[in-house]
Write a protein that holds these residues in place. Structure first.
Motif, PDB file in Angstrom:
ATOM      1  N   PHE A   4       0.853  -1.193   0.000  1.00 43.25           N
ATOM      2  CA  PHE A   4       0.000   0.000   0.000  1.00 43.25           C
ATOM      3  C   PHE A   4       0.882   1.234   0.000  1.00 43.25           C
ATOM      4  O   PHE A   4       2.067   1.167   0.353  1.00 43.25           O
ATOM      5  N   THR A   5       0.328   2.355  -0.411  1.00 43.67           N
ATOM      6  CA  THR A   5       1.050   3.626  -0.317  1.00 43.67           C
ATOM      7  C   THR A   5       0.779   4.239   1.052  1.00 43.67           C
ATOM      8  O   THR A   5      -0.242   3.931   1.689  1.00 43.67           O
ATOM      9  N   PHE A   6       1.697   5.091   1.489  1.00 44.93           N
ATOM     10  CA  PHE A   6       1.605   5.677   2.824  1.00 44.93           C
ATOM     11  C   PHE A   6       1.805   7.180   2.709  1.00 44.93           C
ATOM     12  O   PHE A   6       2.818   7.636   2.163  1.00 44.93           O
ATOM     13  N   THR A   7       0.848   7.947   3.208  1.00 44.01           N
ATOM     14  CA  THR A   7       0.968   9.405   3.193  1.00 44.01           C
ATOM     15  C   THR A   7       0.760   9.943   4.594  1.00 44.01           C
ATOM     16  O   THR A   7       0.093   9.308   5.430  1.00 44.01           O
ATOM     17  N   GLN A   8       1.300  11.124   4.860  1.00 46.40           N
ATOM     18  CA  GLN A   8       1.191  11.724   6.193  1.00 46.40           C
ATOM     19  C   GLN A   8       0.845  13.203   6.030  1.00 46.40           C
ATOM     20  O   GLN A   8       1.728  14.065   6.026  1.00 46.40           O
ATOM     21  N   PRO A   9      -0.430  13.530   5.885  1.00 43.63           N
ATOM     22  CA  PRO A   9      -0.832  14.924   5.720  1.00 43.63           C
ATOM     23  C   PRO A   9      -0.558  15.734   6.979  1.00 43.63           C
ATOM     24  O   PRO A   9      -0.522  15.193   8.087  1.00 43.63           O
ATOM     25  N   THR A  10      -0.380  17.032   6.773  1.00 45.20           N
ATOM     26  CA  THR A  10      -0.118  17.917   7.915  1.00 45.20           C
ATOM     27  C   THR A  10      -1.338  18.745   8.300  1.00 45.20           C
ATOM     28  O   THR A  10      -1.314  19.438   9.305  1.00 45.20           O
ATOM     29  N   THR A  11      -2.394  18.696   7.478  1.00 42.75           N
ATOM     30  CA  THR A  11      -3.619  19.429   7.800  1.00 42.75           C
ATOM     31  C   THR A  11      -4.829  18.495   7.631  1.00 42.75           C
ATOM     32  O   THR A  11      -4.763  17.503   6.887  1.00 42.75           O
ATOM     33  N   VAL A  12      -5.920  18.848   8.302  1.00 39.49           N
ATOM     34  CA  VAL A  12      -7.150  18.066   8.172  1.00 39.49           C
ATOM     35  C   VAL A  12      -7.659  18.124   6.733  1.00 39.49           C
ATOM     36  O   VAL A  12      -8.137  17.117   6.190  1.00 39.49           O
ATOM     37  N   ASP A  13      -7.550  19.275   6.109  1.00 36.21           N
ATOM     38  CA  ASP A  13      -8.012  19.403   4.726  1.00 36.21           C
ATOM     39  C   ASP A  13      -7.264  18.427   3.803  1.00 36.21           C
ATOM     40  O   ASP A  13      -7.859  17.799   2.928  1.00 36.21           O
ATOM     41  N   GLN A  14      -5.967  18.315   3.990  1.00 36.22           N
ATOM     42  CA  GLN A  14      -5.196  17.374   3.169  1.00 36.22           C
ATOM     43  C   GLN A  14      -5.642  15.930   3.415  1.00 36.22           C
ATOM     44  O   GLN A  14      -5.730  15.121   2.492  1.00 36.22           O
ATOM     45  N   ALA A  15      -5.956  15.608   4.671  1.00 32.86           N
ATOM     46  CA  ALA A  15      -6.387  14.246   5.009  1.00 32.86           C
ATOM     47  C   ALA A  15      -7.715  13.902   4.338  1.00 32.86           C
ATOM     48  O   ALA A  15      -7.881  12.814   3.771  1.00 32.86           O
ATOM     49  N   VAL A  16      -8.665  14.823   4.400  1.00 33.88           N
ATOM     50  CA  VAL A  16      -9.973  14.514   3.818  1.00 33.88           C
ATOM     51  C   VAL A  16      -9.892  14.462   2.289  1.00 33.88           C
ATOM     52  O   VAL A  16     -10.598  13.672   1.653  1.00 33.88           O
ATOM     53  N   GLN A  17      -9.043  15.275   1.697  1.00 33.66           N
ATOM     54  CA  GLN A  17      -8.868  15.212   0.244  1.00 33.66           C
ATOM     55  C   GLN A  17      -8.303  13.854  -0.164  1.00 33.66           C
ATOM     56  O   GLN A  17      -8.700  13.274  -1.175  1.00 33.66           O
ATOM     57  N   ALA A  18      -7.389  13.329   0.629  1.00 31.37           N
ATOM     58  CA  ALA A  18      -6.806  12.026   0.314  1.00 31.37           C
ATOM     59  C   ALA A  18      -7.850  10.917   0.419  1.00 31.37           C
ATOM     60  O   ALA A  18      -7.957  10.045  -0.442  1.00 31.37           O
ATOM     61  N   ALA A  19      -8.659  10.961   1.481  1.00 31.38           N
ATOM     62  CA  ALA A  19      -9.660   9.911   1.685  1.00 31.38           C
ATOM     63  C   ALA A  19     -10.835  10.025   0.732  1.00 31.38           C
ATOM     64  O   ALA A  19     -11.538   9.038   0.482  1.00 31.38           O
ATOM     65  N   ALA A  20     -11.062  11.213   0.189  1.00 31.02           N
ATOM     66  CA  ALA A  20     -12.189  11.416  -0.725  1.00 31.02           C
ATOM     67  C   ALA A  20     -12.017  10.633  -2.025  1.00 31.02           C
ATOM     68  O   ALA A  20     -12.979  10.454  -2.781  1.00 31.02           O
ATOM     69  N   LYS A  21     -10.824  10.148  -2.306  1.00 32.27           N
ATOM     70  CA  LYS A  21     -10.586   9.373  -3.532  1.00 32.27           C
ATOM     71  C   LYS A  21     -11.210   7.986  -3.445  1.00 32.27           C
ATOM     72  O   LYS A  21     -11.388   7.319  -4.464  1.00 32.27           O
ATOM     73  N   SER A  22     -11.532   7.536  -2.233  1.00 33.57           N
ATOM     74  CA  SER A  22     -12.106   6.209  -2.049  1.00 33.57           C
ATOM     75  C   SER A  22     -13.588   6.207  -2.432  1.00 33.57           C
ATOM     76  O   SER A  22     -14.278   7.216  -2.310  1.00 33.57           O
ATOM     77  N   ALA A  23     -14.078   5.068  -2.889  1.00 33.51           N
ATOM     78  CA  ALA A  23     -15.489   4.969  -3.278  1.00 33.51           C
ATOM     79  C   ALA A  23     -16.400   4.817  -2.078  1.00 33.51           C
ATOM     80  O   ALA A  23     -17.607   5.036  -2.165  1.00 33.51           O
ATOM     81  N   THR A  24     -15.840   4.414  -0.931  1.00 30.18           N
ATOM     82  CA  THR A  24     -16.650   4.204   0.265  1.00 30.18           C
ATOM     83  C   THR A  24     -15.807   4.504   1.498  1.00 30.18           C
ATOM     84  O   THR A  24     -14.569   4.450   1.445  1.00 30.18           O
ATOM     85  N   ALA A  25     -16.479   4.819   2.586  1.00 28.90           N
ATOM     86  CA  ALA A  25     -15.795   4.970   3.877  1.00 28.90           C
ATOM     87  C   ALA A  25     -16.059   3.759   4.753  1.00 28.90           C
ATOM     88  O   ALA A  25     -15.669   3.738   5.910  1.00 28.90           O
ATOM     89  N   GLN A  26     -16.723   2.778   4.208  1.00 25.15           N
ATOM     90  CA  GLN A  26     -17.130   1.613   4.993  1.00 25.15           C
ATOM     91  C   GLN A  26     -16.210   0.424   4.680  1.00 25.15           C
ATOM     92  O   GLN A  26     -15.135   0.595   4.120  1.00 25.15           O
ATOM     93  N   GLN A  27     -16.655  -0.779   5.045  1.00 24.23           N
ATOM     94  CA  GLN A  27     -15.871  -1.987   4.810  1.00 24.23           C
ATOM     95  C   GLN A  27     -15.399  -2.067   3.352  1.00 24.23           C
ATOM     96  O   GLN A  27     -16.165  -1.845   2.427  1.00 24.23           O
ATOM     97  N   GLY A  28     -14.091  -2.373   3.191  1.00 22.74           N
ATOM     98  CA  GLY A  28     -13.555  -2.474   1.843  1.00 22.74           C
ATOM     99  C   GLY A  28     -13.036  -1.178   1.259  1.00 22.74           C
ATOM    100  O   GLY A  28     -12.637  -1.148   0.087  1.00 22.74           O
ATOM    101  N   ALA A  29     -13.014  -0.110   2.050  1.00 21.27           N
ATOM    102  CA  ALA A  29     -12.531   1.181   1.539  1.00 21.27           C
ATOM    103  C   ALA A  29     -11.076   1.058   1.084  1.00 21.27           C
ATOM    104  O   ALA A  29     -10.263   0.411   1.732  1.00 21.27           O
ATOM    105  N   GLN A  30     -10.755   1.706  -0.028  1.00 17.44           N
ATOM    106  CA  GLN A  30      -9.400   1.637  -0.573  1.00 17.44           C
ATOM    107  C   GLN A  30      -8.450   2.617   0.093  1.00 17.44           C
ATOM    108  O   GLN A  30      -7.236   2.530  -0.075  1.00 17.44           O
ATOM    109  N   VAL A  31      -8.993   3.593   0.798  1.00 18.22           N
ATOM    110  CA  VAL A  31      -8.179   4.552   1.555  1.00 18.22           C
ATOM    111  C   VAL A  31      -8.618   4.502   3.011  1.00 18.22           C
ATOM    112  O   VAL A  31      -9.812   4.585   3.310  1.00 18.22           O
ATOM    113  N   ARG A  32      -7.664   4.344   3.904  1.00 19.37           N
ATOM    114  CA  ARG A  32      -7.977   4.269   5.327  1.00 19.37           C
ATOM    115  C   ARG A  32      -7.101   5.231   6.116  1.00 19.37           C
ATOM    116  O   ARG A  32      -5.908   5.359   5.858  1.00 19.37           O
TER     117      ARG A  32
END
Length: 334
Positions: A4-32
């Protein structure tokens, strides 16, 4: 474990932008998101979770406990469980939360686990954690091996024909009795969700456990101002005294005035598919004298819709006794 790839955002905005690429926030999400990692890393090793990207949120500024403008308390999503449990304001105004946290896991785990991660703690159902068995929560439509299988630890309230998995958290039961609110941020903005509405019962979609959408991150938990003169208790019944999940638990917040119960909140753990607030028990208690007969009626009301499986019928009576005992403890501390 997959790569897997590993990122370490420094702001909340950066974190949510990264997770928004996933199709779901539930079981099976591609970004956690990962913070303490006490659940996610285990599930990745078991191939239950197979994200393609891990977003490490540990350096985000979400690690403070501070007063809220309305007299309550704001607990940042990255505050460690041990820090919450021993915080002087929690001990003074919300002791039920400290009691619940200290009853769970081990000191080592509490030093790593976070408030936000605990809110999203996954079930301990053995079939969910074993990919050799069918599980509708892990893979929708495959069936539920727990129904008719080993289900001694599983739920009796809020179940469906597709899932009987239990929410395992102690913290979440106390937060439910305290009527906490979950603060969430996403690319669309911020929103607040009462904890009772945050979790979903399984129904036909047990893979969807809460209301989170792709890109949403829990930023904090807000506790309302403490109820004047109220007492609170968390009672956990389990197979051994430490490092064990609840067979049944009860969180009580009770205010007595003039010989009557004026404010009461009852939440149950170890028996529900979500942290279980018993409105039925509260209705049976409010306005009545705090005596054993009233407590017994409340416990019966709380369990009237229980649907035990093949191995956990004992939880019905165990939960009744847990509620009566927790209510009695709250009364004696008044």
């Amino acid at each position: 474990m997959d790569s897997f790839t590993f990122t370490q955002p420094t702001t909340v905005d950066q974190a949510v932008q990264a997770a928004a690429k996933s199709a779901t926030a539930q079981q099976g999400a591609q970004v956690r998101f990962v913070a303490g990692g006490t659940t996610l890393v285990d599930l990745m090793k078991l191939n239950v979770e197979r994200p393609r990207e891990i977003v490490d949120i540990n350096i985000l500024p979400l690690d403070r406990v501070e007063p809220s403008p309305n007299g309550g308390l704001i607990i940042g999503a990255l505050v460690r469980n041990s820090d919450v449990a021993h915080h002087p304001t929690i001990l003074r105004d919300y002791p039920v939360l400290s009691q619940a946290l200290l009853s769970g896991a081990s000191p080592q785990l509490r030093n790593m686990a976070t408030t936000g991660g605990n809110l999203l703690q996954r079930t301990r159902c053995v079939y969910f954690r074993d990919t050799a068995h069918a599980c509708n929560k892990r893979e929708p439509g495959t069936g539920c091996s727990a129904i008719g299988g080993h289900n001694r630890m599983l739920a009796i309230l809020g179940t469906s024909k597709d899932c009987i998995a239990t929410n395992p958290s102690d913290q979440n039961v106390a937060l439910t009795a305290l009527e906490a609110t979950i603060q969430i941020q996403s690319p669309k903005g911020k929103r607040s969700v009462p904890i009772h509405d945050f979790y979903l019962v399984p129904g036909s979609t047990p893979n969807r456990e809460n209301v989170l959408e792709p890109g949403e991150i829990i930023t904090s938990v807000t506790l309302p101002s403490p109820i004047a003169g109220a007492n609170s208790t968390y009672l956990k019944l389990r197979d051994r005294a430490a490092y064990e999940f609840a067979l049944a638990s009860a969180a009580i917040v009770m205010q007595i005035s003039g010989g009557k119960i004026r404010h009461i909140r009852v939440a149950l753990g170890g028996v529900g598919t979500k942290p279980w607030r018993s409105f039925e028990a509260e209705k049976a208690l409010e306005g009545h004298a705090p005596d054993r007969a009233t407590f017994v009626r409340a416990a019966e009301a709380a369990l009237k819709d229980a649907k035990p499986a093949s191995e956990n019928a004992f939880k019905v009576e165990l939960s009744r006794r847990c509620i009566v005992r927790a209510l009695t403890m709250s009364t004696k501390s008044a």
